[in-house]
Design a protein around this motif. Structure first.
Motif, PDB file in Angstrom:
ATOM      1  N   VAL A 181      43.719  47.912  33.571  1.00  0.00           N
ATOM      2  CA  VAL A 181      44.758  47.010  34.062  1.00  0.00           C
ATOM      3  C   VAL A 181      44.656  45.653  33.384  1.00  0.00           C
ATOM      4  O   VAL A 181      43.592  45.026  33.390  1.00  0.00           O
ATOM      5  CB  VAL A 181      44.646  46.827  35.591  1.00  0.00           C
ATOM      6  CG1 VAL A 181      45.839  46.033  36.109  1.00  0.00           C
ATOM      7  CG2 VAL A 181      44.528  48.177  36.295  1.00  0.00           C
ATOM      8  N   TYR A 218      39.924  52.363  38.539  1.00  0.00           N
ATOM      9  CA  TYR A 218      40.770  51.233  38.158  1.00  0.00           C
ATOM     10  C   TYR A 218      39.861  50.173  37.555  1.00  0.00           C
ATOM     11  O   TYR A 218      38.872  49.770  38.182  1.00  0.00           O
ATOM     12  CB  TYR A 218      41.498  50.659  39.370  1.00  0.00           C
ATOM     13  CG  TYR A 218      42.632  51.513  39.887  1.00  0.00           C
ATOM     14  CD1 TYR A 218      43.935  51.322  39.420  1.00  0.00           C
ATOM     15  CD2 TYR A 218      42.409  52.500  40.843  1.00  0.00           C
ATOM     16  CE1 TYR A 218      44.987  52.102  39.896  1.00  0.00           C
ATOM     17  CE2 TYR A 218      43.458  53.284  41.323  1.00  0.00           C
ATOM     18  CZ  TYR A 218      44.740  53.079  40.848  1.00  0.00           C
ATOM     19  OH  TYR A 218      45.769  53.852  41.314  1.00  0.00           O
ATOM     20  N   ALA A 264      48.693  54.838  42.204  1.00  0.00           N
ATOM     21  CA  ALA A 264      49.581  53.817  42.746  1.00  0.00           C
ATOM     22  C   ALA A 264      49.537  52.595  41.849  1.00  0.00           C
ATOM     23  O   ALA A 264      48.696  52.485  40.963  1.00  0.00           O
ATOM     24  CB  ALA A 264      49.157  53.455  44.177  1.00  0.00           C
ATOM     25  N   ASP A 265      50.466  51.686  42.097  1.00  0.00           N
ATOM     26  CA  ASP A 265      50.473  50.440  41.353  1.00  0.00           C
ATOM     27  C   ASP A 265      49.135  49.724  41.563  1.00  0.00           C
ATOM     28  O   ASP A 265      48.686  49.572  42.707  1.00  0.00           O
ATOM     29  CB  ASP A 265      51.617  49.563  41.850  1.00  0.00           C
ATOM     30  CG  ASP A 265      51.653  48.230  41.142  1.00  0.00           C
ATOM     31  OD1 ASP A 265      51.130  47.242  41.708  1.00  0.00           O
ATOM     32  OD2 ASP A 265      52.187  48.184  40.023  1.00  0.00           O
ATOM     33  N   PRO A 266      48.477  49.260  40.490  1.00  0.00           N
ATOM     34  CA  PRO A 266      47.150  48.645  40.633  1.00  0.00           C
ATOM     35  C   PRO A 266      47.115  47.465  41.590  1.00  0.00           C
ATOM     36  O   PRO A 266      46.143  47.291  42.331  1.00  0.00           O
ATOM     37  CB  PRO A 266      46.816  48.219  39.199  1.00  0.00           C
ATOM     38  CG  PRO A 266      47.566  49.178  38.339  1.00  0.00           C
ATOM     39  CD  PRO A 266      48.849  49.429  39.074  1.00  0.00           C
ATOM     40  N   SER A 267      48.167  46.640  41.591  1.00  0.00           N
ATOM     41  CA  SER A 267      48.163  45.499  42.506  1.00  0.00           C
ATOM     42  C   SER A 267      48.214  45.968  43.953  1.00  0.00           C
ATOM     43  O   SER A 267      47.593  45.367  44.844  1.00  0.00           O
ATOM     44  CB  SER A 267      49.340  44.563  42.205  1.00  0.00           C
ATOM     45  OG  SER A 267      50.578  45.239  42.367  1.00  0.00           O
ATOM     46  N   ASP A 268      48.938  47.059  44.216  1.00  0.00           N
ATOM     47  CA  ASP A 268      48.995  47.622  45.562  1.00  0.00           C
ATOM     48  C   ASP A 268      47.639  48.206  45.955  1.00  0.00           C
ATOM     49  O   ASP A 268      47.192  48.038  47.095  1.00  0.00           O
ATOM     50  CB  ASP A 268      50.073  48.696  45.638  1.00  0.00           C
ATOM     51  CG  ASP A 268      50.124  49.361  47.007  1.00  0.00           C
ATOM     52  OD1 ASP A 268      50.364  48.647  48.001  1.00  0.00           O
ATOM     53  OD2 ASP A 268      49.906  50.590  47.089  1.00  0.00           O
ATOM     54  N   ASP A 323      45.333  42.233  34.011  1.00  0.00           N
ATOM     55  CA  ASP A 323      45.662  41.430  35.186  1.00  0.00           C
ATOM     56  C   ASP A 323      45.571  39.938  34.931  1.00  0.00           C
ATOM     57  O   ASP A 323      45.673  39.142  35.849  1.00  0.00           O
ATOM     58  CB  ASP A 323      44.748  41.805  36.356  1.00  0.00           C
ATOM     59  CG  ASP A 323      43.269  41.635  36.017  1.00  0.00           C
ATOM     60  OD1 ASP A 323      42.899  41.910  34.864  1.00  0.00           O
ATOM     61  OD2 ASP A 323      42.487  41.244  36.898  1.00  0.00           O
TER      62      ASP A 323
END
Length: 257
Positions: A253, A10, A118-122, A255
């Motif tokens: 990502v 990530y 999974a969702d990057p923020s998660d 962000d």
């Protein structure tokens, strides 16, 4: 996640998470601080070839500190973090390697991140929670001038953006833009540009470009220039990630608003 021919990466605007086999086992250094965890067994680390190995489950490596990590054939979890960012949690780290205490449960949580995308923020929330890090940075509305700078960098990372040219574009002095950008984005403008170009090069490589094509498309003069910047951030060459026969899962990502 024990297959040496696979990895998960990530890549955010000023930090990264990697799971897989250790991509570099020689003595090296890089500007991003590193927290490295042996997921299947303790790893060994040392600061010079003539010093004793330190065996530990997890180690903190300060920015620009020479080190050698030996994880054998086991998988590792690694966070790379830009030390100039305002959410950098290791400001009191000092200049030497340091062991990092982790429970067996925390190691299991980190290892499970590689089980499925999974969702990057998660993913990030799970990482910092398992590591017990305090990294919250209150969001704030982006100044329209900073928003223009961010958009210019994103849309044309191949251009030779400088502090002076970007400041002129938004009618600010270089010093004022530098201060405003760091305060709002959380990382120095110069370092943000380097991370942005590396991220763009990775995107191009994932889309099928070879490393030379990806480097030039992202604004580097050639593959060697990109490799030097990548190695300076993470300690290993990008070719380690894009060699043939590797099962890679890479998430770049966006962000920053």
């Amino acid at each position: 996640m024990t297959d040496q021919a696979s990895f998960l990466l990530y890549l955010w605007s000023h930090r990264a998470v990697y799971l897989g086999a250790s991509p570099e086992n020689d003595l090296h250094k890089h500007h991003a601080a590193q927290l490295c965890v042996g997921l299947e067994a303790p790893l060994r680390v040392r600061e010079a070839t003539n010093t004793e190995w330190l065996q530990t489950r997890a180690v903190l490596v300060p920015p620009d500190r020479p080190h050698e990590v030996d994880a054998g054939t086991g998988a590792i979890f690694t966070i790379y973090w830009e030390p100039e960012s305002d959410d950098y949690p290791f400001k009191e780290l000092g200049a030497s390697l340091r062991t990092f205490p982790l429970s067996t449960e925390a190691v299991s949580v980190l290892a499970s991140i590689g089980d499925a995308p999974a969702d990057p923020s998660d993913v990030w929330t799970r990482c910092v929670s398992a590591l017990g890090l305090q990294t919250y940075r209150a969001p704030e509305a982006i100044d329209p001038r900073v928003a223009v700078v961010l958009e210019r960098i994103r849309q044309s990372s191949e251009q030779p953006h400088t502090l002076g040219s970007l400041a002129t574009a938004v009618h600010l002095s270089p010093s004022r833009l530098s201060h405003l950008f760091s305060a709002q984005v959380g990382v120095a403008l110069r370092r943000f540009i380097v991370w942005s170009r590396v991220r763009q090069a990775v995107r191009h490589a994932l889309a099928g470009a070879n490393l030379t094509q990806a480097a030039v498309a992202a604004g580097f003069s050639d593959a060697a220039h990109m490799s030097h910047s990548f190695r300076g951030m993470f300690g290993f060459a990008p070719s380690a990630l894009f060699a043939h026969g590797i099962n890679r899962r890479v998430f770049v990502v966006d962000d920053v608003a």
